[in-house]
Scaffold this motif. Structure first.
Motif, mmCIF file in Angstrom:
data_model
loop_
_atom_site.group_PDB
_atom_site.id
_atom_site.type_symbol
_atom_site.label_atom_id
_atom_site.label_comp_id
_atom_site.label_asym_id
_atom_site.label_seq_id
_atom_site.Cartn_x
_atom_site.Cartn_y
_atom_site.Cartn_z
ATOM 1 N N SER A 222 62.187 73.763 15.018
ATOM 2 C CA SER A 222 62.074 74.278 16.386
ATOM 3 C C SER A 222 61.880 75.791 16.392
ATOM 4 O O SER A 222 60.961 76.315 17.036
ATOM 5 C CB SER A 222 63.325 73.916 17.193
ATOM 6 N N THR A 265 69.064 72.558 30.500
ATOM 7 C CA THR A 265 69.140 71.943 29.173
ATOM 8 C C THR A 265 70.540 71.422 28.881
ATOM 9 O O THR A 265 70.710 70.328 28.329
ATOM 10 C CB THR A 265 68.716 72.946 28.086
ATOM 11 N N THR A 278 66.453 67.238 21.798
ATOM 12 C CA THR A 278 65.817 67.901 20.657
ATOM 13 C C THR A 278 64.450 67.298 20.367
ATOM 14 O O THR A 278 63.468 68.024 20.139
ATOM 15 C CB THR A 278 66.708 67.783 19.407
ATOM 16 N N THR A 280 62.483 65.746 22.433
ATOM 17 C CA THR A 280 61.568 66.144 23.515
ATOM 18 C C THR A 280 61.029 67.550 23.275
ATOM 19 O O THR A 280 59.835 67.820 23.488
ATOM 20 C CB THR A 280 62.293 66.078 24.867
ATOM 21 N N GLY A 281 61.895 68.444 22.824
ATOM 22 C CA GLY A 281 61.447 69.804 22.527
ATOM 23 C C GLY A 281 60.378 69.835 21.453
ATOM 24 O O GLY A 281 59.387 70.572 21.563
ATOM 25 N N GLY A 311 59.478 74.185 24.592
ATOM 26 C CA GLY A 311 59.800 73.290 23.480
ATOM 27 C C GLY A 311 60.896 73.867 22.606
ATOM 28 O O GLY A 311 61.798 73.144 22.146
ATOM 29 N N TRP A 312 60.845 75.187 22.367
ATOM 30 C CA TRP A 312 61.907 75.847 21.606
ATOM 31 C C TRP A 312 63.254 75.683 22.295
ATOM 32 O O TRP A 312 64.264 75.405 21.649
ATOM 33 C CB TRP A 312 61.598 77.328 21.439
ATOM 34 N N ASN A 313 63.285 75.859 23.615
ATOM 35 C CA ASN A 313 64.535 75.766 24.361
ATOM 36 C C ASN A 313 65.199 74.411 24.144
ATOM 37 O O ASN A 313 66.375 74.327 23.759
ATOM 38 C CB ASN A 313 64.268 75.998 25.845
ATOM 39 N N PHE A 314 64.463 73.334 24.382
ATOM 40 C CA PHE A 314 65.028 71.998 24.215
ATOM 41 C C PHE A 314 65.374 71.733 22.746
ATOM 42 O O PHE A 314 66.438 71.204 22.433
ATOM 43 C CB PHE A 314 64.035 70.944 24.705
ATOM 44 N N GLY A 315 64.443 72.100 21.840
ATOM 45 C CA GLY A 315 64.639 71.800 20.432
ATOM 46 C C GLY A 315 65.782 72.583 19.819
ATOM 47 O O GLY A 315 66.636 72.018 19.118
#
Length: 394
Positions: A222, A265, A278, A280-281, A311-315
């Motif tokens: 991520s 999140t 994660t 989904t990110g 994507g970074w935020n969720f991951g």
């Protein structure tokens, strides 16, 4: 959130908003200043890469210092390093010394190694069900940083007459100086006793744990992919005919997307689980690569960078919550330091590789490399979720 004092939470959010603003300044200008000061185009992104290297190398010493003296003392030391780093970088630009400027960005990375642990400080003492939300709240400070950093680049880059960009790094030093009295208000628990600190599994044993290893790898991919692409993005934008202001605004939108969803999140993790968030990110990071490959207009860059940040935020928040659940209290210092060393060591290596790859192979290949890295972690993550569902509850 009852277990996390509101005072500490407010301090950590404020400290994140100040300390987190350093990274956008270095990333927005590091490559451009590198082009200005270095005679070798291949070394233009070296200042950003050294920022990431400083972050990686600082993680284990930062963990050791905080384990010995406590989070508050460690964070004050980190902010002091942040002040010095901005002054050194500005001096390097002033005298036209590429090596001095690089040393300043490396020191800024050392400061960032402390800033990155604010998220773990938020999770300390929380119930497992509340950790994702606590981490998210502190990282909301990054939303403020996403505005402060790029705007300071735009407002201060010509503030020192005849020395472009020096003012932006002086403003970086000023932000760290403001963070010092803020962090002095933190009341973190005292370090664990020596006996407790020596308890739990060793680093090797932690890495042999499938749950801990998967959490670390999710953070590696991520954060690593985000830094890999973001390091090259400003230079790629300018290289394809877009202005420096466009590049700064692109990074601003990217960093906003990194932190704006943070409150949401935490709720999503509580509702759907950290593994699903994660995963989904990682999928969204893949979408960012697809958009980047679709065209070179400023809109393509902006949408791609926004998706990359989301994507970074969720991951990364999901991966951080996975790490927090994969160790005991006695293992906290070892596990957190080991995680950050691996994650940011990979980030540093990726950013070094990113600059050279942009010069030799171009923007498209950088984005094509996103997809195999995602599959490497997404496949075992999906397998873990599927097998967890198939095991009956006791």
């Amino acid at each position: 959130m009852e277990s996390l004092p509101k005072r500490n939470l407010a301090v950590l959010v404020a400290a994140q908003s100040l300390g987190g603003a350093s990274a956008p300044i270095v990333i927005s200008l590091g490559g451009l200043v590198g082009q200005q000061l270095s005679s070798n185009p291949g070394l233009a992104t070296l200042p950003v890469s050294l920022f990431n290297l400083g972050l990686a190398l600082g993680t284990l010493p930062a963990a050791a210092i905080m384990r010995r003296f406590g989070r508050r003392s460690g964070y004050l030391l980190g902010a002091a390093i942040g002040v010095v780093s901005g002054l050194i970088a500005a001096a390097g630009i002033w005298i036209g010394a590429f090596a001095v400027f690089c040393f300043g960005t490396f020191a800024a990375g050392l400061y960032a190694s402390y800033v990155q642990t604010y998220r773990f400080a938020a999770a300390d003492g929380c119930e497992p069900s509340e950790r994702g939300r606590a981490i998210s709240w502190v990282m909301v400070g990054g939303l403020i940083a996403a505005v402060i950093g790029p705007q300071l680049v735009i407002l201060t880059r010509d503030s020192v007459s005849g020395v472009a960009y020096a003012g932006s790094f002086l403003s970086q030093a000023a932000l760290a100086m403001i963070a010092l009295p803020v962090l002095a208000m933190l009341h973190a628990p005292r370090p664990a006793s020596e006996a407790a600190a020596k308890g739990g599994r060793s680093a090797r044993q932690l890495l042999s744990s499938p749950s801990f290893l998967l959490a670390v790898m999710a953070g590696v991919v991520s954060y690593g992919l985000m830094a890999f692409v973001m390091t090259a993005a400003p230079m790629a934008m300018v290289g394809h005919g877009h202005s420096v202001d466009h590049a700064a605004h692109g990074i601003q939108w990217h960093v906003l997307a990194m932190f704006a969803p943070s409150i949401l999140t935490g709720r999503l993790i509580a509702r759907f689980g950290k593994e699903r968030v994660t995963a989904t990110g990682l999928v969204i990071i893949g979408l960012s690569g697809a958009v980047a490959l679709a065209g070179l207009d400023v809109t393509h860059f902006y949408i791609s960078l926004i998706l990359l940040g989301l994507g970074w935020n969720f991951g990364f928040i999901g991966a951080t919550a996975m790490v927090a659940d994969a160790h005991t209290d006695a293992e906290r210092g070892t596990a957190q330091g080991l995680n950050d060393f691996i994650v940011f060591g990979t980030v540093a290596a990726g950013s070094f590789f990113s600059g050279a790859l942009l010069q030799t192979s171009g923007w498209s290949l950088i984005n094509l490399l996103i997809f195999p890295a995602i599959v490497l972690v997404l496949a075992p993550l999906i397998w873990r979720m599927a097998t967890a569902k198939s095991v009956p509850a006791p």
